[in-house]
Design an enzyme around this catalytic site. Structure first.
Site, PDB file in Angstrom:
ATOM      1  N   HIS A   1       0.842  -1.192   0.000  1.00 13.48           N
ATOM      2  CA  HIS A   1       0.000   0.000   0.000  1.00 13.48           C
ATOM      3  C   HIS A   1       0.880   1.246   0.000  1.00 13.48           C
ATOM      4  O   HIS A   1       1.939   1.271   0.612  1.00 13.48           O
ATOM      5  CB  HIS A   1      -0.901   0.018   1.243  1.00 13.48           C
ATOM      6  N   SER A   2       0.474   2.275  -0.735  1.00 11.14           N
ATOM      7  CA  SER A   2       1.175   3.560  -0.781  1.00 11.14           C
ATOM      8  C   SER A   2       2.608   3.348  -1.275  1.00 11.14           C
ATOM      9  O   SER A   2       2.820   2.747  -2.327  1.00 11.14           O
ATOM     10  CB  SER A   2       1.124   4.216   0.607  1.00 11.14           C
ATOM     11  N   MET A   3       3.602   3.796  -0.516  1.00 10.55           N
ATOM     12  CA  MET A   3       4.982   3.577  -0.923  1.00 10.55           C
ATOM     13  C   MET A   3       5.291   2.088  -1.034  1.00 10.55           C
ATOM     14  O   MET A   3       6.054   1.657  -1.914  1.00 10.55           O
ATOM     15  CB  MET A   3       5.949   4.229   0.061  1.00 10.55           C
TER      16      MET A   3
ATOM     17  N   HIS B   1      -6.673   8.303   1.787  1.00 12.45           N
ATOM     18  CA  HIS B   1      -5.536   7.539   1.268  1.00 12.45           C
ATOM     19  C   HIS B   1      -5.321   6.219   1.996  1.00 12.45           C
ATOM     20  O   HIS B   1      -4.736   5.289   1.442  1.00 12.45           O
ATOM     21  CB  HIS B   1      -4.266   8.389   1.366  1.00 12.45           C
TER      22      HIS B   1
END
Length: 415
Positions: free
Chosen positions: A268-270, A368
């Protein structure tokens, strides 16, 4: 009996239009469902070494069993001849600006059924668990099996690359889950927040996180105005202290532990962006949730480009400014928190949920988080897809995507 060439052509056409796999006699091969349980933790020690910890009943704490059952599909993937040849081609590109034509080989492998909402939901839960320990209330537990957990590398002062390894009972398929950014603005924090922020600002900014004149850049490549030294920037991303080389080391260790297993990578994300970069490097299936655009980072890291990256799937929604590439500018919520999240172009194919139009969500950095995706996007049927007989939006390549268009990248030596 049909001639061999004609049989092969018919099978290829059946697989192309049906999305299913057929054997040599034209009989449908059903994709198996796989059951995963938690097998290892992974982390990076203070000396930079990748370490694994088995999940085992040794003086730890107990938690509800983490059994994840996932749908699968057969997909085509391109893999380099070897990691050594891939690395040599990358080094040649970095040092001499010379491209090397790798002999990528196409392989048909078993990957996650990304057209299934249930499968994406289970992968998202496994991704969420990379952020927390199993006794945390935020841990998603499935099934009724209890196991004990022996933590290693998750002590309070650990500050590096983290995640978990899930595996099927027969070890045929292994899932590597990579933690994304831990920061207060994303609903968390913790000891890895400092390194996470540094890597975010280097990987996903246009030029060393130069957002405004008050910013302290994360590398020395800014040359005034809208000019950035390209060679300097590439060298900064290649620095061995960054997460990509640690990720390749982690993957190689995992293949040593599971030499005959099919490996998937999620995040997830980075963590999703790093999963994608590793998936492009090794040709393994990837599912990334709410990831910032990583295509620019792949170019700056000089990753040799395979003929296709369709084995990489991004999943995000339109109310997340990070995944959409709109969380930029000096007054953006990202910038106010010290993050320069300026990229937006993704590799592979993207499954995009239009939560702005269909759910009337506002674009907000608080959307997010992976929990938002689990509870409010994947956790219930998507009406817009049900109307056309699908469970999830159609995966699409991001064509004609442009980012950092205001910047001029060239050889600008320091004055």
């Amino acid at each position: 009996m049909l001639p061999t060439a004609l049989s092969a052509l018919l099978i290829a056409l059946l697989e192309l239009f049906s999305g299913k796999r057929f054997d040599e006699d034209g009989f449908y091969e059903s994709s198996p469902r796989l059951r995963f349980d938690l097998r290892h933790e992974h982390a990076v020690s203070h000396t930079g070494n990748v370490v694994f910890s088995d999940v085992r009943p040794v003086g730890g704490y107990e938690f509800t069993g983490t059994l994840h059952e996932l749908g699968t599909r057969y997909i085509s993937s391109f893999r380099p001849p070897s990691f050594e040849e891939h690395s040599e081609a990358r080094i040649r590109s970095i040092r001499h600006a010379q491209s090397t034509k790798l002999s990528w080989y196409e392989d048909t492998i078993l990957g996650p059924a990304v057209e299934s909402r249930e499968t994406l939901l289970e992968l998202a839960k496994m991704t969420n668990n990379a952020y927390v320990t199993p006794n945390d209330t935020a841990w998603y537990s499935l099934g009724n099996r209890w196991v004990s957990h022996y933590p290693f590398g998750w002590e309070p002062d650990a500050d590096g690359f983290r995640g978990y390894v899930f595996a099927t009972p027969d070890n045929s398929t292994v899932v590597l889950s990579i933690k994304g950014t831990s920061a207060n603005m994303f609903g968390g924090g913790g000891p890895t927040a400092k390194k996470d922020k540094f890597n975010d600002n280097l990987l996903f900014s246009c030029c060393c996180a130069r957002v405004g004149w008050t910013w302290t850049t994360v590398c020395g490549c800014y040359r005034g105005g809208w000019k950035c030294d390209q060679l300097c920037l590439e060298q900064a991303l290649i620095d061995e202290s960054l997460f990509y080389p640690i990720g390749t080391n982690l993957y190689n260790n995992l293949t040593y532990m599971y030499p005959n297993s099919n490996i998937w990578i999620i995040g997830h994300s980075m963590g999703g962006a790093l999963a994608s970069l590793l998936g492009v490097t090794f040709g393994v299936p990837v599912v990334a949730f709410e990831s910032p655009g990583e295509r620019l980072a792949a170019q700056r890291l000089h990753l040799p480009s395979p003929p296709s990256t369709q084995h990489v799937t991004h999943v995000y929604h339109t109310a997340d400014p990070i995944a959409m590439g709109t969380c930029n500018g000096v007054l953006s919520s990202c910038a106010l928190a010290g993050f320069a999240m300026e990229t937006k172009c993704h590799l592979g194919e993207s499954i995009v949920y239009d939560t702005v139009s269909n759910l009337s969500w506002s674009v907000d950095i608080r959307n997010h988080g992976i929990v938002t995706v689990i509870e409010n996007v994947l956790g219930k049927p998507w009406a817009a897809c049900g109307e056309v007989g699908r469970e999830v939006p159609i995966p699409k390549r991001e064509v004609d995507c442009v980012e950092c268009y205001s910047w001029e990248f060239d050889d600008f030596p320091p004055s």
